[in-house]
Design a protein around this motif. Sequence first.
Motif, PDB file in Angstrom:
ATOM      1  N   LEU A  10       0.825  -1.205   0.000  1.00  0.00           N
ATOM      2  CA  LEU A  10       0.000   0.000   0.000  1.00  0.00           C
ATOM      3  C   LEU A  10       0.860   1.256   0.000  1.00  0.00           C
ATOM      4  O   LEU A  10       0.563   2.223  -0.718  1.00  0.00           O
ATOM      5  CB  LEU A  10      -0.927  -0.015   1.217  1.00  0.00           C
ATOM      6  N   VAL A  69       0.986   4.259  -2.780  1.00  0.00           N
ATOM      7  CA  VAL A  69       0.789   5.668  -2.412  1.00  0.00           C
ATOM      8  C   VAL A  69       1.953   6.517  -2.903  1.00  0.00           C
ATOM      9  O   VAL A  69       1.763   7.620  -3.435  1.00  0.00           O
ATOM     10  CB  VAL A  69       0.610   5.803  -0.885  1.00  0.00           C
ATOM     11  N   TRP A  94       1.640   7.036  -6.567  1.00  0.00           N
ATOM     12  CA  TRP A  94       0.587   7.989  -6.897  1.00  0.00           C
ATOM     13  C   TRP A  94       1.035   9.426  -6.631  1.00  0.00           C
ATOM     14  O   TRP A  94       0.768  10.326  -7.435  1.00  0.00           O
ATOM     15  CB  TRP A  94      -0.670   7.683  -6.094  1.00  0.00           C
ATOM     16  N   PRO A 141      -5.354   6.583  -8.370  1.00  0.00           N
ATOM     17  CA  PRO A 141      -4.945   5.646  -7.308  1.00  0.00           C
ATOM     18  C   PRO A 141      -5.138   4.179  -7.701  1.00  0.00           C
ATOM     19  O   PRO A 141      -4.329   3.328  -7.315  1.00  0.00           O
ATOM     20  CB  PRO A 141      -5.843   6.042  -6.124  1.00  0.00           C
ATOM     21  N   ALA A 142      -6.189   3.891  -8.458  1.00  0.00           N
ATOM     22  CA  ALA A 142      -6.387   2.511  -8.926  1.00  0.00           C
ATOM     23  C   ALA A 142      -5.268   2.113  -9.873  1.00  0.00           C
ATOM     24  O   ALA A 142      -4.771   0.973  -9.820  1.00  0.00           O
ATOM     25  CB  ALA A 142      -7.742   2.375  -9.618  1.00  0.00           C
ATOM     26  N   MET A 174      -2.247   1.275  -7.734  1.00  0.00           N
ATOM     27  CA  MET A 174      -2.379   0.035  -6.977  1.00  0.00           C
ATOM     28  C   MET A 174      -2.308  -1.173  -7.888  1.00  0.00           C
ATOM     29  O   MET A 174      -1.646  -2.170  -7.571  1.00  0.00           O
ATOM     30  CB  MET A 174      -3.719   0.043  -6.220  1.00  0.00           C
ATOM     31  N   THR A 181     -11.638   1.657  -7.847  1.00  0.00           N
ATOM     32  CA  THR A 181     -10.531   2.176  -7.032  1.00  0.00           C
ATOM     33  C   THR A 181     -10.568   1.624  -5.616  1.00  0.00           C
ATOM     34  O   THR A 181      -9.560   1.125  -5.101  1.00  0.00           O
ATOM     35  CB  THR A 181     -10.577   3.715  -6.999  1.00  0.00           C
ATOM     36  N   LEU A 203      -7.906  -0.913  -3.814  1.00  0.00           N
ATOM     37  CA  LEU A 203      -7.198  -0.574  -2.576  1.00  0.00           C
ATOM     38  C   LEU A 203      -7.506  -1.560  -1.451  1.00  0.00           C
ATOM     39  O   LEU A 203      -6.682  -1.759  -0.553  1.00  0.00           O
ATOM     40  CB  LEU A 203      -7.585   0.844  -2.135  1.00  0.00           C
TER      41      LEU A 203
END
Length: 218
Positions: free
Chosen positions: A92, A96, A99, A136-137, A140, A198, A202
């Motif tokens: 994660l 992040v 991103w 963000p998707a 990830m 998304t 996550l």
Amino acid sequence: MTALLLRDLRLAVRAGGGFGLGLAFFLIVIVLVPFGVGPGAQTLTLIAPGILWVAALLAALLSLDRIFALDWEDGALALIATSPLPLEGVALVKAVAHWITTGLPLTLAAPVLGFLLNLAPPAYPWLLATLALGTPALSMIGTFGAALTVGLRRGGLLMSLLVLPLYVPTLIYGAEAVRRGAEGQGAGTPLMLMGGITFGALALLPFATAAALRVNLR
């Protein structure tokens, strides 16, 4: 987790791990499109939502192979795996960091570059909303792809082949929401579908990424 995030951000700036690279690619694609399709304002307005989203997707793809590569090469990934921090949290944090260095600059730059494609004024809020919700998707999903191919020689091509099909739903809903916004139609449905992708990514992919890392670290 904060220390790992700050470390990844520093590596992205020092080692060129995508910081600025994706933004430069995004700019080049947007600048070149009018030369390829012609300067007609109506044509550019029609294709602007799709071109902006395709360019953002490809720009995010550029730096995915470096998410775990540097840690793999210097042995830091094995040390991180033995630390008290669970690999799900590592995955994660990596997403992040990617991103922040790639998705966030693309989101902020997109409205400015939209002028070059004569994007309709009503579409700008939707462009910002879809990129803020969709990138963000992309990070990830890309982190999961990077975990699958970490340690492989020339794994970047394989990772692209694995990741691109997973990017398609986000691309479709993002471009459709911007297109509907440009035409003054309701764009809530594609935006909610993108949000589902998304949040689902996550929630689920950190565990899949951690499993892939455990396999590759054996």
